[in-house]
Motif scaffolding. Sequence first.
Motif, PDB file in Angstrom:
ATOM      1  N   LEU A  53      96.203 -37.129  23.435  1.00  0.00           N
ATOM      2  CA  LEU A  53      96.741 -37.863  21.888  1.00  0.00           C
ATOM      3  C   LEU A  53      96.081 -37.961  21.236  1.00  0.00           C
ATOM      4  N   LEU A  54      94.379 -37.465  21.231  1.00  0.00           N
ATOM      5  CA  LEU A  54      93.241 -37.182  20.506  1.00  0.00           C
ATOM      6  C   LEU A  54      93.487 -36.613  19.320  1.00  0.00           C
ATOM      7  N   LYS A  55      93.697 -35.123  20.799  1.00  0.00           N
ATOM      8  CA  LYS A  55      93.304 -33.590  20.354  1.00  0.00           C
ATOM      9  C   LYS A  55      95.107 -33.519  19.323  1.00  0.00           C
ATOM     10  N   ARG A  56      96.115 -34.063  19.497  1.00  0.00           N
ATOM     11  CA  ARG A  56      96.834 -34.124  19.034  1.00  0.00           C
ATOM     12  C   ARG A  56      96.881 -34.641  17.023  1.00  0.00           C
ATOM     13  N   ILE A  57      95.927 -35.385  17.410  1.00  0.00           N
ATOM     14  CA  ILE A  57      95.629 -36.103  16.352  1.00  0.00           C
ATOM     15  C   ILE A  57      94.972 -35.492  15.463  1.00  0.00           C
ATOM     16  N   GLN A  58      93.691 -35.341  15.505  1.00  0.00           N
ATOM     17  CA  GLN A  58      93.057 -33.690  15.284  1.00  0.00           C
ATOM     18  C   GLN A  58      93.486 -32.428  15.044  1.00  0.00           C
ATOM     19  N   GLY A  59      94.419 -32.200  15.251  1.00  0.00           N
ATOM     20  CA  GLY A  59      95.230 -31.056  14.550  1.00  0.00           C
ATOM     21  C   GLY A  59      95.769 -31.376  13.564  1.00  0.00           C
ATOM     22  N   GLU A  60      96.555 -32.351  13.594  1.00  0.00           N
ATOM     23  CA  GLU A  60      96.961 -33.014  12.172  1.00  0.00           C
ATOM     24  C   GLU A  60      96.325 -33.590  10.897  1.00  0.00           C
ATOM     25  N   ARG A  61      95.412 -34.020  12.139  1.00  0.00           N
ATOM     26  CA  ARG A  61      94.348 -34.616  10.880  1.00  0.00           C
ATOM     27  C   ARG A  61      93.641 -33.646   9.524  1.00  0.00           C
ATOM     28  N   LEU A  62      93.501 -32.450  10.969  1.00  0.00           N
ATOM     29  CA  LEU A  62      93.089 -31.082  10.235  1.00  0.00           C
ATOM     30  C   LEU A  62      93.399 -30.291   9.218  1.00  0.00           C
ATOM     31  N   ARG A  63      94.933 -30.509  10.142  1.00  0.00           N
ATOM     32  CA  ARG A  63      96.380 -29.746   9.009  1.00  0.00           C
ATOM     33  C   ARG A  63      96.312 -30.249   7.541  1.00  0.00           C
ATOM     34  N   VAL A  64      96.442 -31.461   7.760  1.00  0.00           N
ATOM     35  CA  VAL A  64      96.661 -32.407   6.589  1.00  0.00           C
ATOM     36  C   VAL A  64      95.242 -31.947   5.164  1.00  0.00           C
ATOM     37  N   LEU A  65      94.020 -32.448   6.195  1.00  0.00           N
ATOM     38  CA  LEU A  65      92.559 -32.326   5.506  1.00  0.00           C
ATOM     39  C   LEU A  65      92.649 -30.585   4.587  1.00  0.00           C
ATOM     40  N   LYS A  66      93.177 -29.362   5.581  1.00  0.00           N
ATOM     41  CA  LYS A  66      93.395 -28.002   5.662  1.00  0.00           C
ATOM     42  C   LYS A  66      91.810 -27.852   5.558  1.00  0.00           C
ATOM     43  N   LYS A  67      91.042 -28.181   6.986  1.00  0.00           N
ATOM     44  CA  LYS A  67      89.781 -27.952   7.743  1.00  0.00           C
ATOM     45  C   LYS A  67      89.909 -26.989   9.094  1.00  0.00           C
ATOM     46  N   SER A  68      89.314 -26.267   9.786  1.00  0.00           N
ATOM     47  CA  SER A  68      89.065 -25.379  10.709  1.00  0.00           C
ATOM     48  C   SER A  68      88.899 -26.789  11.705  1.00  0.00           C
ATOM     49  N   VAL A  69      88.739 -26.069  12.632  1.00  0.00           N
ATOM     50  CA  VAL A  69      88.632 -26.636  13.584  1.00  0.00           C
ATOM     51  C   VAL A  69      87.607 -26.395  14.008  1.00  0.00           C
ATOM     52  N   LYS A  70      86.796 -24.824  13.958  1.00  0.00           N
ATOM     53  CA  LYS A  70      85.420 -24.491  13.604  1.00  0.00           C
ATOM     54  C   LYS A  70      84.857 -25.706  12.960  1.00  0.00           C
ATOM     55  N   GLY A  71      85.303 -25.791  11.640  1.00  0.00           N
ATOM     56  CA  GLY A  71      83.900 -26.633  10.353  1.00  0.00           C
ATOM     57  C   GLY A  71      84.902 -27.872  10.759  1.00  0.00           C
ATOM     58  N   SER A  72      85.082 -28.505  11.678  1.00  0.00           N
ATOM     59  CA  SER A  72      84.949 -30.346  11.979  1.00  0.00           C
ATOM     60  C   SER A  72      84.392 -30.794  12.944  1.00  0.00           C
ATOM     61  N   ALA A  73      83.877 -32.134  12.390  1.00  0.00           N
ATOM     62  CA  ALA A  73      83.239 -32.209  13.977  1.00  0.00           C
ATOM     63  C   ALA A  73      83.906 -33.242  15.120  1.00  0.00           C
ATOM     64  N   ALA A  74      83.452 -32.937  16.337  1.00  0.00           N
ATOM     65  CA  ALA A  74      84.332 -33.445  17.385  1.00  0.00           C
ATOM     66  C   ALA A  74      84.637 -34.539  17.236  1.00  0.00           C
ATOM     67  N   LEU A  75      85.927 -35.342  17.752  1.00  0.00           N
ATOM     68  CA  LEU A  75      86.512 -36.369  17.610  1.00  0.00           C
ATOM     69  C   LEU A  75      84.823 -37.066  19.122  1.00  0.00           C
ATOM     70  N   ALA A  76      84.755 -38.342  18.937  1.00  0.00           N
ATOM     71  CA  ALA A  76      83.597 -39.579  19.375  1.00  0.00           C
ATOM     72  C   ALA A  76      85.009 -39.835  20.949  1.00  0.00           C
TER      73      ALA A  76
END
Length: 229
Positions: A53-76
């Motif tokens: 679920l957290l991976k799905r949330i991260q994907g949606e969060r990055l989509r909204v914020l228009k950030k790449s996975v590479k440039g984002s902080a990992a979920l705690a």
Amino acid sequence: GRRRMNATQLLAHFDRLAEAPDVVPRLRRFILDLAVRGKLVEQDAGDEPAVRLLKRIQGERLRVLKKSVKGSAALATEPVSADIQLPDGWAWSKLGDICTKTGSGSTPAGGKDAYVSTGVPFLRSQNVYDDGLRLDGVAFISDATQERMSSTTVKAGDLLLNITGGSIGRCAIVPDSFVIGNINQHVAIIRLALLESGRFLHSVICSDYFQKHIFGNQTGAGREGLPKN
């Protein structure tokens, strides 16, 4: 420290507890506390693992914020509270990692003189309650003021959290029927990446578990404000 009562102890002492004058709110808080810690009912091994679920949330969060996975902080995923043992399939996450927006509002230029008789609802702490927004006597700001304060526009599905004063910790879900609004500096927006998680997070925020964190992290001369972090 005080020992936490479990469900077996509750049943054993229920008759005596039922005579207490504040038994209903106390039982409600107790049941909610069990629920958010995964101890109210038996866990279903077939439920979606929280990490997925957290991976799905991260994907949606990055989509909204228009950030790449590479440039984002990992979920705690590391525990943030050592006194709670998570059920199998659960995982830890910091609140900011599942949100697309967190932050408080501000005072409009001119203060109360900026209020108008009709316009965009300007939500203050007296409008935010755990059971929802109370808009009787709500203040209004003009469209021009709203445009200047557009970064704190309130949307349907947002969670609003009081962060100062005597009502600190109260939290409301903005209903689907809500069109537009704004907030002052005593209220914070919590906008989830997955709005479907709103009711769960609202329960967590209202629980003793989260409220103890709020009251334990106040700052200021009177220890009456919750810092953004």
